[in-house]
Design an enzyme around this catalytic site. Structure first.
Site, PDB file in Angstrom:
ATOM      1  N   HIS A  72     -10.471   5.778  -9.393  1.00 23.82           N
ATOM      2  CA  HIS A  72      -9.420   5.039  -8.638  1.00 23.82           C
ATOM      3  C   HIS A  72      -8.810   3.845  -9.534  1.00 23.82           C
ATOM      4  CE1 HIS A  72      -6.910   2.621  -5.770  1.00 23.82           C
ATOM      5  NE2 HIS A  72      -8.120   1.441  -6.013  1.00 23.82           N
ATOM      6  N   HIS A  96      -8.796  -4.475 -11.244  1.00 25.33           N
ATOM      7  CA  HIS A  96      -8.285  -5.120 -10.220  1.00 25.33           C
ATOM      8  C   HIS A  96      -9.057  -5.404  -8.983  1.00 25.33           C
ATOM      9  CE1 HIS A  96      -7.576  -0.909  -8.820  1.00 25.33           C
ATOM     10  NE2 HIS A  96      -7.609  -1.290  -7.524  1.00 25.33           N
ATOM     11  N   GLU A 100     -13.839  -8.616  -6.906  1.00 24.60           N
ATOM     12  CA  GLU A 100     -13.932  -8.288  -5.286  1.00 24.60           C
ATOM     13  C   GLU A 100     -15.570  -7.507  -5.170  1.00 24.60           C
ATOM     14  OE1 GLU A 100     -12.199  -6.373  -1.247  1.00 24.60           O
ATOM     15  OE2 GLU A 100     -11.047  -6.620  -3.232  1.00 24.60           O
ATOM     16  N   ASP A 101     -15.659  -6.555  -6.006  1.00 24.46           N
ATOM     17  CA  ASP A 101     -16.655  -5.530  -5.767  1.00 24.46           C
ATOM     18  C   ASP A 101     -17.798  -5.752  -6.837  1.00 24.46           C
ATOM     19  OD1 ASP A 101     -15.087  -4.277  -3.816  1.00 24.46           O
ATOM     20  OD2 ASP A 101     -14.250  -3.051  -4.996  1.00 24.46           O
ATOM     21  N   ASP A 163      -1.850   0.097  -6.508  1.00 28.15           N
ATOM     22  CA  ASP A 163      -3.289   0.331  -5.648  1.00 28.15           C
ATOM     23  C   ASP A 163      -3.106   0.792  -4.589  1.00 28.15           C
ATOM     24  OD1 ASP A 163      -5.955  -0.153  -5.027  1.00 28.15           O
ATOM     25  OD2 ASP A 163      -5.395  -2.313  -4.131  1.00 28.15           O
ATOM     26  N   ASP A 284      22.716  15.108   6.806  1.00 27.68           N
ATOM     27  CA  ASP A 284      22.469  15.119   5.419  1.00 27.68           C
ATOM     28  C   ASP A 284      21.017  15.084   5.140  1.00 27.68           C
ATOM     29  OD1 ASP A 284      22.229  12.742   6.972  1.00 27.68           O
ATOM     30  OD2 ASP A 284      23.348  11.554   5.678  1.00 27.68           O
TER      31      ASP A 284
END
Length: 754
Positions: A72, A96, A100-101, A163, A284
């Site tokens: 990821h 990123h 958090e993890d 993300d 269209d």
């Protein structure tokens, strides 16, 4: 004879389970051969070190699909690289999820990769480790933090968009309920953000992927229909492109790129819904794009298109002369094609095309200045929407109201009006002169006494149109009227009006708020509790700077008594019992009734148990709107009003009773309905009332009364009495009706008395 051939070592060999993209393999090899020990990495070395750090920390983690989690971050970093992101951005893509993890702290990131990478990662990190009273509040707080980070560095949201895009691409591995929740949030917030930043390739894919999970049947149907018409469409477009190439070459426009492209599926679906047409009636679903060398050739190419194909009146838009707020520039025109069916043609330069695809990423500010600090540049028209989001951080305390205004601001198309000096001002669709006045300056709005639109005096509730020239007439002693809240469209204007009333009546609001809270907590120890640190924590928890601000907000109705009591209970539970204040389990404005009239779990309103009461007809409150009870002078008992009802201005404080909606009824499957009156100003045509009623029926809204007033050559005024379950349903109704191209104005109607 066997000859052994030795292979030189490559750092890529350390990741046999991963299929690394070539660009990342190159960075790893270069970092291996040119180490930089003892100093912060930069360039390709920063990218390689960030990947290696993320790989080590995510090594034992796996995604719902079963693949290694590191896949990821690698995909996110790849998307940022495609957008032309700097090494710091790409590194943030790898990192990123680290804070958090894993156990890694922001300080660790700064030590290893520098303050720039740390800031980008912190801006993207969710607030999942914090405790909130509701998912709505958590979501609102996430967005508040994200927008504040955006104001300091716009790259934060670009990393977040990358993300979210990869998460949407792999959403099939999650449970259906979670798929729908993430898809709805993507459609409500992230796709519009991509649009505001002009990143078209992200916006279209985010919308289509959200559409796929939110309405799978409609998605598959349109997907099949587009594929079914593909052969005929491509043959028709090829012929048009051949004609245009030949004509452009004859005119001396060499090197022009011509191509045909299908519109994305969600765009087709939106048009079908907006125009109430079937797929076969949408003409269209594909567009022709012409890319030339410069602006002069754009207009010359437009002449070729209009000379070769008949233009459709009213279908030409010049976004080169008047770019969209997201910097998009192009000429759009619709013409009658070879088969007699309309065809959309877009004409732009290569630079304009790059901006249309990559948006703000096409020319990053930080490449020129070393930082993408927008804090000083939000006055730029291109970022006025971001400035408004920042203003709401302190203006809108309620999580639901904040989220609704964010979604509305991101979604709505803008109109362009002019000041008398010719400056262009972008406003929300259906904005009024009051919105324009507050857009210019708060004091202009507060002292607005009249308005000239195109040199003609009009009322302040007049809807503005593209190209209008607006001149605000101010007077020193003029001040806002609460009636303006009935027609002001932008959240900024509405907030400024409320703020003026809050400031002008602060002492009165403060006294009333204090009185309401004192009735619940009792007089004993009340004053010392107000001065205590737990009460200050309550104020900050409710997003107010001081206890006085909190009490004034309670008196004004910006925060409800039930909400405040809930916050106090939360704080007091964790604080030392140093204050002798008793907090009742629930508000009880009147003595408890007899047991035979005890609280009804399914009563729609709390606080009126055993009391005669009725809904006030002047404001017709619905669940989701703050309410207050008023002791009437008649035999009808309590009248339930909206807290911002204009008829409360002259009501004595001792006649006011705190009441609230019962959440158990609000969240029930079968909710009671409440009457609401709306007025629709629309173009007078055959079938317009039927189209409006159809949209209401699609929203499961009952219509109990309808009146239509028309005059030859003028717009039609349609007044409808409808039955609504709650405020969110009413907002959805307004959104659906406003999307109709014939609708000029839509307002909720209030009566002058109870």
């Amino acid at each position: 004879m066997v000859v052994a051939v030795s292979h030189s070592y490559s750092p890529v060999d350390e990741y046999p389970s991963l299929s690394l993209p070539a660009w990342l393999s190159h960075c790893l090899v270069e970092d291996f051969h040119h180490p930089h020990p003892g100093e912060l990495p930069t360039g390709t070395h920063l990218i390689a070190r960030a990947f290696q750090f993320a790989y080590n920390l995510h090594q034992e983690q796996y995604r719902a699909s079963g693949e290694p989690y590191i896949a990821h971050p690698v995909a996110v970093a790849g998307l940022l690289r495609e957008l032309g992101g700097s090494p710091s951005m790409i590194a943030a893509g790898f990192l990123h999820d680290i804070v958090e993890d894993t156990d890694t702290t922001p300080e660790d990131l700064e030590t290893r990769f520098g303050p720039e990478v740390r800031f980008l990662v912190e801006g993207v990190t969710k607030l999942s480790k914090f405790n909130f009273s509701s998912k709505t509040e958590q979501q609102a707080e996430n967005f508040r933090r994200m927008f504040l980070a955006m104001a300091k560095d716009i790259r934060v949201i670009v990393v977040k968009l990358a993300d979210r895009l990869h998460n949407m691409r792999t959403l099939e591995h999650l449970a259906p309920e979670k798929q729908r929740r993430i898809a709805q949030e993507t459609l409500d917030i992230f796709a519009p953000l991509a649009n505001r930043l002009g990143i078209g390739r992200f916006k279209w894919e985010l919308e289509d992927l959200s559409f796929k999970y939110l309405q799978p049947d409609a998605y598959r149907e349109i997907q099949d229909l587009v594929a079914e018409k593909r052969t005929d469409r491509e043959a028709r477009l090829d012929r048009v492109l051949e004609i245009l190439r030949d004509r452009l070459t004859l005119l001396g426009i060499h090197g022009a790129e011509t191509s045909g492209r299908p519109k994305h599926l969600y765009g087709i679906y939106q048009k079908m819904q907006r125009q109430n047409k079937s797929f076969w009636e949408i003409y269209d679903i594909a567009a022709v794009r012409v890319i030339v060398q410069n602006v002069d050739e754009c207009y010359r190419a437009l002449a070729v298109v209009h000379d070769e194909f008949r233009p459709i009146p009213g279908r030409f838009k010049d976004y080169i002369g008047l770019p969209k707020p997201n910097r998009y520039q192009s000429l759009h025109t619709s013409v009658i094609g070879l088969t007699g069916r309309p065809l959309e043609v877009q004409i732009r330069t290569e630079d304009m095309h790059r901006v249309a695809e990559y948006g703000i990423a096409a020319h990053w500010k930080y490449k020129e200045t070393g930082a993408s600090n927008l804090a000083a540049s939000t006055d730029d028209e291109k970022f006025i929407w971001l400035r408004q989001l920042l203003e709401w951080q302190s203006d809108l305390k309620d999580a639901n109201e904040y989220l609704e205004n964010v979604k509305k601001n991101l979604f709505e198309d803008d109109i362009y009006v002019f000041t008398p000096k010719g400056d262009v001002i972008a406003l929300s669709n259906a904005a009024t002169p009051v919105d324009f006045a507050y857009r210019i300056h708060t004091e202009v709005g507060n002292h607005c006494a009249g308005v000239l639109v195109n040199r003609r005096m009009v009322t302040l509730d007049t809807g503005l149109q593209n190209g209008d020239i607006i001149e605000i007439i101010t007077q020193k002693n003029a001040h806002p009227s609460l009636d303006w809240l009935n027609f002001a469209v932008t959240a900024t204007a509405r907030n400024r009006i409320r703020q003026w009333y809050k400031r002008s009546r602060r002492d009165e609001n403060l006294s009333r708020g204090r009185e309401l809270l004192e009735k619940e907590l009792g007089k004993q120890g009340f004053d010392s509790f107000l001065r205590s640190s737990p009460m200050q924590s309550v104020a900050e928890r409710c997003n107010y700077h001081s206890v006085e601000d909190l009490l004034a907000a309670l008196g004004y109705g910006e925060i409800t008594l039930n909400t405040l009591l809930g916050r106090i209970r939360e704080i007091v539970k964790t604080a030392q019992p140093a204050h002798d204040v008793t907090i009742a389990p629930s508000p009880s404005p009147r003595p408890s009734p007899s047991p035979s009239h005890g609280r009804n779990r399914l009563a729609p309103i709390l606080g009126v148990e055993g009391l005669l009461h009725h809904m006030a007809g002047c404001c017709n409150a619905v669940p989701g709107e703050p309410i207050v009870g008023v002791v009437t002078r008649s035999s009808r008992g309590l009248a339930i009003h909206r807290q911002d009802c204009g008829n409360l201005a002259n009501v004595e404080g001792d006649r006011l009773v705190p009441v609230s909606w019962n959440p158990e009824v609000t969240n029930a499957n079968r909710q009671p309905t409440y009457p609401v009156e709306i007025r629709v100003e629309t173009i007078d045509r055959v079938g317009v009332l039927k189209d409006i009623l159809t949209r209401l029926a699609d929203s499961n809204v009952n219509v109990n009364r309808a009146t239509v007033k028309t005059r030859p050559g003028e717009t039609a005024m349609i007044t409808l009495g409808i039955d609504i379950c709650d405020r969110s349903q009413l907002d959805r109704v307004f959104t659906h009706i406003r999307k109709m191209s014939d609708v000029i104005d839509l307002q909720r109607v209030f009566q002058s008395g109870d």
